[in-house]
Design an enzyme around this catalytic site. Sequence first.
Site, PDB file in Angstrom:
ATOM      1  N   SER A 184      -4.555  70.496  -9.964  1.00 44.03           N
ATOM      2  CA  SER A 184      -5.236  69.489  -9.141  1.00 44.03           C
ATOM      3  C   SER A 184      -5.030  68.098  -9.742  1.00 44.03           C
ATOM      4  CB  SER A 184      -6.712  69.863  -8.996  1.00 44.03           C
ATOM      5  OG  SER A 184      -7.326  69.137  -7.961  1.00 44.03           O
ATOM      6  N   GLU A 223      -6.148  77.274   0.567  1.00 46.27           N
ATOM      7  CA  GLU A 223      -6.776  76.288  -0.305  1.00 46.27           C
ATOM      8  C   GLU A 223      -6.903  74.921   0.356  1.00 46.27           C
ATOM      9  OE1 GLU A 223      -4.866  73.773  -3.129  1.00 46.27           O
ATOM     10  OE2 GLU A 223      -3.499  75.412  -3.637  1.00 46.27           O
ATOM     11  N   HIS A 244      -8.004  77.019  -4.140  1.00 46.99           N
ATOM     12  CA  HIS A 244      -7.537  75.927  -4.990  1.00 46.99           C
ATOM     13  C   HIS A 244      -7.344  76.401  -6.434  1.00 46.99           C
ATOM     14  CE1 HIS A 244      -6.704  71.768  -5.740  1.00 46.99           C
ATOM     15  NE2 HIS A 244      -7.753  71.572  -6.507  1.00 46.99           N
TER      16      HIS A 244
END
EC number: 3.4.11.5
Length: 301
Positions: free
Chosen positions: A109, A246, A273
């Site tokens: 991320s 996700e 995610h």
Amino acid sequence: MKQGTTILTLDNGYHLWTNTQGEGDIHLLCLHGGPGGTHEYWENFGEELADLGVQVHMYDQLGSFYSDQPDYSDPEIAKKYLTTDYFLGEVEEVRKKLGLDHFYLIGQSWGGALTQLYALKYGQHLKGAIISSMVDNINEYVEHINLVREEALPPSAVKYMKKIEKAGQWDDPQYQKYVDVLNREYVDRKQPPAISHLINTMATPVYNAFQGDNEFVVTGKLKDWDISDQIHNIKVPTLLTFGEHETMPLKTAQRMAEVIPHARLVTTPNGGHHHMIDNAPVYFKHLKQFISDVENGKFND
């Protein structure tokens, strides 16, 4: 290299928690997400990659739970340390202080954003880059995330969320219940007890400054994130790994895989995610194949 936990003292005087697991000549440095998250989903990577001979290095970024937490209420401190440039420089300083070179860098991320930036600026130090669940253009993420919640929630709930967001009433209980629903569906699908805590360990000042209140709105500094015109300059072998269920758009991941010169895109079924937890066997199969192929000169685009 020393196993276990080491506290690094940065040149700025702050301290970072670091941990090294595993033995071998291959080195993997892990960058957590958030911003303001922790290292915890990396904790089993040394065990998972042991048969490849990988040493796994992880750390909590400045402001995160296990490292020093500056007083971000001081405008001067916030101005100096709540910037993408600071966190990119921090990666390079950690690399130097851990004595790493010709290593693999993985970022989840927000950590994936730093991985892209590091590969662009310091790519000469990398054997390979792993971008886990991060795009190069936040607008495409925002577009996707709005579609996601329209699929997951009834129209009345989406309407309510938008009203609360417009008013900036982030602590509204009903709003937060809807966020929890979305988190369970698209972020932490497996809801593992192993990394849960009795208190919230998110570095809220860091997260709020860059992201906003939650994963489904972007009101902080990342709202302007766009390096889509730069990623063609990433020259190292690159693995793009995304969950198939996700928050990040697979359409963007596919475009990135076409633009980055030496890139491979893999996806994890039933993964949100945090697909390294949601479907670990597939995630690690892809990661191990990538590292093995690069090490053996078999990686191809």
